[in-house]
Design a protein around this motif. Sequence first.
Motif, PDB file in Angstrom:
ATOM      1  N   ALA A  97      48.011  45.652  43.141  1.00 44.80           N
ATOM      2  CA  ALA A  97      48.227  45.295  43.465  1.00 44.80           C
ATOM      3  C   ALA A  97      50.516  44.679  43.992  1.00 44.80           C
ATOM      4  N   LYS A  98      50.381  44.694  42.079  1.00 39.12           N
ATOM      5  CA  LYS A  98      51.432  44.184  41.857  1.00 39.12           C
ATOM      6  C   LYS A  98      52.570  46.243  42.981  1.00 39.12           C
ATOM      7  N   ASP A  99      51.711  46.762  42.661  1.00 41.06           N
ATOM      8  CA  ASP A  99      52.398  48.117  43.268  1.00 41.06           C
ATOM      9  C   ASP A  99      52.286  48.482  44.925  1.00 41.06           C
ATOM     10  N   VAL A 100      52.409  46.872  44.764  1.00 39.86           N
ATOM     11  CA  VAL A 100      52.179  46.860  46.655  1.00 39.86           C
ATOM     12  C   VAL A 100      52.559  45.745  46.935  1.00 39.86           C
ATOM     13  N   CYS A 101      53.512  44.779  46.532  1.00 37.58           N
ATOM     14  CA  CYS A 101      54.237  43.950  46.686  1.00 37.58           C
ATOM     15  C   CYS A 101      54.387  43.686  47.372  1.00 37.58           C
ATOM     16  N   ASN A 102      54.349  42.455  48.336  1.00 34.34           N
ATOM     17  CA  ASN A 102      55.164  41.956  49.482  1.00 34.34           C
ATOM     18  C   ASN A 102      56.745  42.111  49.606  1.00 34.34           C
ATOM     19  N   ASP A 103      57.491  41.000  50.378  1.00 35.12           N
ATOM     20  CA  ASP A 103      58.488  41.839  50.927  1.00 35.12           C
ATOM     21  C   ASP A 103      59.566  40.771  49.996  1.00 35.12           C
ATOM     22  N   SER A 104      59.032  39.868  48.880  1.00 33.83           N
ATOM     23  CA  SER A 104      59.317  38.616  47.931  1.00 33.83           C
ATOM     24  C   SER A 104      60.000  39.929  47.050  1.00 33.83           C
ATOM     25  N   GLY A 105      58.824  40.743  46.410  1.00 32.48           N
ATOM     26  CA  GLY A 105      59.030  42.043  45.679  1.00 32.48           C
ATOM     27  C   GLY A 105      57.999  41.262  44.468  1.00 32.48           C
ATOM     28  N   LYS A 106      57.402  40.307  45.052  1.00 35.60           N
ATOM     29  CA  LYS A 106      56.129  39.615  43.831  1.00 35.60           C
ATOM     30  C   LYS A 106      55.122  39.461  44.986  1.00 35.60           C
ATOM     31  N   VAL A 107      53.555  39.037  43.978  1.00 39.45           N
ATOM     32  CA  VAL A 107      52.549  39.725  44.197  1.00 39.45           C
ATOM     33  C   VAL A 107      51.924  38.446  43.590  1.00 39.45           C
ATOM     34  N   LYS A 108      50.718  37.442  44.667  1.00 43.80           N
ATOM     35  CA  LYS A 108      49.578  36.839  43.807  1.00 43.80           C
ATOM     36  C   LYS A 108      48.478  37.119  43.708  1.00 43.80           C
ATOM     37  N   ILE A 109      48.056  37.175  43.221  1.00 36.61           N
ATOM     38  CA  ILE A 109      46.368  37.705  42.573  1.00 36.61           C
ATOM     39  C   ILE A 109      45.703  36.240  42.684  1.00 36.61           C
ATOM     40  N   ARG A 110      44.023  35.692  43.019  1.00 38.07           N
ATOM     41  CA  ARG A 110      43.260  35.412  43.839  1.00 38.07           C
ATOM     42  C   ARG A 110      42.334  36.320  43.041  1.00 38.07           C
ATOM     43  N   ILE A 111      41.149  35.927  41.849  1.00 37.55           N
ATOM     44  CA  ILE A 111      39.740  36.359  41.720  1.00 37.55           C
ATOM     45  C   ILE A 111      39.062  35.332  41.506  1.00 37.55           C
ATOM     46  N   ASP A 112      37.790  35.612  41.723  1.00 31.72           N
ATOM     47  CA  ASP A 112      36.768  34.609  42.192  1.00 31.72           C
ATOM     48  C   ASP A 112      35.775  35.770  41.546  1.00 31.72           C
ATOM     49  N   LEU A 113      34.676  34.209  41.580  1.00 32.12           N
ATOM     50  CA  LEU A 113      33.453  34.843  40.762  1.00 32.12           C
ATOM     51  C   LEU A 113      32.297  34.120  41.306  1.00 32.12           C
ATOM     52  N   ASP A 114      32.145  35.122  42.643  1.00 29.54           N
ATOM     53  CA  ASP A 114      30.934  34.191  43.202  1.00 29.54           C
ATOM     54  C   ASP A 114      29.143  34.895  42.543  1.00 29.54           C
ATOM     55  N   GLU A 115      28.817  34.046  41.916  1.00 32.07           N
ATOM     56  CA  GLU A 115      27.598  33.792  41.025  1.00 32.07           C
ATOM     57  C   GLU A 115      25.952  33.989  41.724  1.00 32.07           C
ATOM     58  N   SER A 116      26.006  32.907  42.778  1.00 28.20           N
ATOM     59  CA  SER A 116      24.807  33.113  43.445  1.00 28.20           C
ATOM     60  C   SER A 116      24.811  34.075  43.438  1.00 28.20           C
ATOM     61  N   ASN A 117      25.989  35.113  44.783  1.00 27.92           N
ATOM     62  CA  ASN A 117      25.730  36.235  44.969  1.00 27.92           C
ATOM     63  C   ASN A 117      25.551  37.600  44.585  1.00 27.92           C
ATOM     64  N   LYS A 118      26.412  37.388  43.561  1.00 23.29           N
ATOM     65  CA  LYS A 118      26.585  38.514  42.715  1.00 23.29           C
ATOM     66  C   LYS A 118      27.952  39.304  42.843  1.00 23.29           C
ATOM     67  N   ARG A 119      28.957  38.736  42.978  1.00 31.49           N
ATOM     68  CA  ARG A 119      30.120  39.312  43.125  1.00 31.49           C
ATOM     69  C   ARG A 119      31.518  39.092  42.828  1.00 31.49           C
ATOM     70  N   VAL A 120      32.245  39.132  42.893  1.00 25.41           N
ATOM     71  CA  VAL A 120      33.683  39.481  42.385  1.00 25.41           C
ATOM     72  C   VAL A 120      34.920  39.603  43.482  1.00 25.41           C
ATOM     73  N   ILE A 121      35.381  38.655  43.720  1.00 33.52           N
ATOM     74  CA  ILE A 121      36.564  39.386  44.613  1.00 33.52           C
ATOM     75  C   ILE A 121      37.702  38.780  44.190  1.00 33.52           C
TER      76      ILE A 121
END
Length: 136
Positions: free
Chosen positions: A57-81
Amino acid sequence: MGEDMDKEQFLRNIQEEDNNSLRTGAANRILQLLQRQRYNNNEDSVKRWIWELCQNAKDVCNDSGKVKIRIDLDESNKRVIFRHNGRAFSLANVMSLINQSSSKDRDDETERTSGKFGTGFLTTHLLSEIVNISVI
């Protein structure tokens, strides 16, 4: 005329076999990397997938030169987003993942990318053999 057609067909056959050979080699390298990750699984490699995704994600930062990351755990569907607001993979990035090469230009001193070999994303397969990628 017939001889020219035979040469053209022969050249097409060579190109097709070369492409097949390259695809097979890339697929074998990917399988070897995945097996190595699974069987050499230690305390550090269990955590590596998240570090690799953050680095990508850092390697493909946006035009501002920064990147925001969000990680969600969906326990009911057993997924990491995993989400980020950087640029999406380009066709060159995807082909580099498939062919196990780097699409990053090493001669560009201004480019501040972390990855080198295009293998980091494969660590996500420590979580699941199936990984879905989407652009939102």
